[in-house]
Design a protein around this motif. Structure first.
Motif, short mmCIF file in Angstrom:
data_model
loop_
_atom_site.label_atom_id
_atom_site.label_comp_id
_atom_site.label_asym_id
_atom_site.label_seq_id
_atom_site.Cartn_x
_atom_site.Cartn_y
_atom_site.Cartn_z
N TRP A 38 32.19 46.94 42.54
CA TRP A 38 32.74 48.26 42.84
C TRP A 38 32.57 48.71 44.12
O TRP A 38 31.37 48.79 44.68
N ALA A 39 33.44 49.17 44.76
CA ALA A 39 33.27 49.91 46.12
C ALA A 39 34.40 51.34 46.06
O ALA A 39 35.60 50.85 45.79
N ALA A 70 38.01 49.68 45.24
CA ALA A 70 38.15 48.27 45.88
C ALA A 70 37.07 47.26 45.12
O ALA A 70 36.10 47.83 44.48
N ASP A 72 34.25 44.58 45.86
CA ASP A 72 33.30 44.25 47.32
C ASP A 72 32.99 42.60 46.91
O ASP A 72 32.46 42.36 46.12
N CYS A 91 35.40 46.48 37.74
CA CYS A 91 35.66 47.52 38.36
C CYS A 91 36.33 48.50 37.93
O CYS A 91 36.18 49.99 37.65
N ARG A 124 44.67 46.75 51.96
CA ARG A 124 43.94 47.75 52.61
C ARG A 124 45.21 49.04 52.72
O ARG A 124 46.20 48.68 52.96
N TRP A 130 38.31 50.15 57.30
CA TRP A 130 37.95 49.62 56.07
C TRP A 130 36.79 48.28 55.96
O TRP A 130 37.06 47.45 57.13
N TRP A 134 36.11 44.41 51.51
CA TRP A 134 36.50 45.18 50.52
C TRP A 134 38.01 44.64 50.18
O TRP A 134 39.08 44.53 51.21
#
Length: 388
Positions: A38-39, A70, A72, A91, A124, A130, A134
């Motif tokens: 996860w991000a 997002a 990763d 995620c 995005r 960004w 991601w």
């Protein structure tokens, strides 16, 4: 300069403090191979907030905060096509635990949206920068209501108690009421996820027999095994350095130095490829199947849709997180058995044998563990977020 929601008298912590507490809990969420893909971004710049407000149909006012989640790709599994869904589920489980922790502090989701191109490199929002690795999955708006949805200390305790336990479980049947409660706890968003428990001996026998015949595929599939093997951490120093993956002691229990060396040699991809010619993969699968036969219950989760999108995956990941947290609070442990779900031909064969429609996405042993397992490691950045 974009105004930041500040501490409001009588309403507790500011959002930055609430987010810090929430990410600390969410970082304990489950993920395939414990890869923690996860991000999280907090959207604070004027372009990012405006883009999120337009996307969600929300006013860009001082009372609304925006988050984006997002995947990763640097921390994602890629060896098999099914890993795309697994990363989304991982995620989504993180997102569910994050949102529950924020709601426990009075921060409520008011709008959210899936980005169905979530696997694409160009997914995005404007207002970067960004990170190029991601892939955007989810955007949400939150507001402070001041009404906690649940106890934050209780949620934190459940998150810390939740872990994968690969050891033996008591063979005593689990109470039907407890299993029924686990199966009924469904996050909002529609009946896209179905939950079944295999508790009868013949049902678990069907699953165990399938696992015995086909569960060795992870060891005999060169690309899949190379990736899995890369997540085995053979020493405490490697655990500290990486902060992810499987500590060897969690896979094999306590080992002498000689046993550790022997295991490390046997599981090295070139050696594994050689040993599989003599049935080593089937032997390993047979041991796992024997544990399933001795386990009081197996939980299966499947989507009603055969081709789930990002929104479906987020409902599935939320279901995994809620189930596992409730199970941990009840003193139960889980041991996911994802190997038979990662190859589409095997998964569809298993679904046919079990009479399950849609898309099976989660299978796990469930029971009361006989031995305690330590928590899985966490990377230094698991609880971080970026401001955009």
């Amino acid at each position: 300069m974009t105004p930041t929601p500040s501490r409001t008298p009588g309403l507790g912590e500011s959002f930055p403090e609430a987010l810090r507490r929430a990410t600390g809990i969410a970082a304990l969420s489950p993920s395939s191979h414990n890869c923690q893909p996860w991000a999280l971004a907090r959207l604070e710049s004027r372009p990012a907030r405006r883009a999120a407000a337009d996307l969600l149909g929300c006013p860009d006012d001082d009372a609304t905060v925006y988050l984006a989640l997002a995947a990763d790709r640097r921390r994602s599994l890629t060896a098999l096509p099914a890993h795309t869904l697994e990363m989304r589920l991982s995620c989504a489980a993180y997102w569910r635990m994050l949102c529950r922790a924020l709601a426990a502090q009075g921060w409520t989701l008011v709008r959210e949206r899936a980005h169905e191109a979530g696997g694409a490199a160009d997914a995005r929002l404007p207002g970067g920068p960004w990170p190029r690795d991601w892939s955007l999955l989810w955007t949400a708006a939150l507001r402070r209501t001041g009404e906690p949805a649940e106890s934050l200390p209780a949620l934190d305790a459940a998150a810390r108690a939740r872990r994968t336990n690969r050891g033996p479980y008591d063979d005593e049947p689990l109470a039907p009421g407890l299993l029924g409660d686990l199966a009924r706890r469904t996050p909002a968003g529609g009946p896209a996820v179905l939950v079944h428990h295999l508790t009868e001996t013949h049902e678990r026998g069907i699953f165990a027999e399938f696992l015995a015949h086909h569960g060795g595929i992870d060891f005999s599939h060169p690309a899949a095994w190379r990736e899995t093997h890369s997540y085995i951490r053979w020493s405490p120093a490697a655990v500290r350095a990486h902060g992810d993956g499987f500590p060897a002691t969690q896979l094999f229990g306590p080992m002498s130095a000689r046993q550790r060396i022997a295991k490390r040699i046997a599981l090295a991809p070139p050696v594994m490829k050689f040993l599989c010619r003599f049935g080593y993969d089937r032997s390993l699968a047979g041991g796992l199947a024997a544990e399933v036969r001795r386990t009081p219950a197996v939980v299966l989760m499947h989507f009603a849709d055969e081709s789930p999108g990002v929104a479906d995956a987020f409902r599935g990941g939320a279901r995994i997180a809620d189930y596992w947290l409730h199970a941990a609070s009840a003193g139960l442990a889980l041991h996911p058995l994802s190997v038979v779900l990662q190859h589409d031909s095997l998964r569809t064969m298993l679904q046919d044998q079990l009479g399950l429609s849609g898309r099976l996405f989660f299978a796990s042993r469930v029971g009361r563990p006989r031995t305690a397992f330590p928590p899985a490691p966490r990377s230094h950045g698991a609880a971080d977020h970026r401001t955009v």
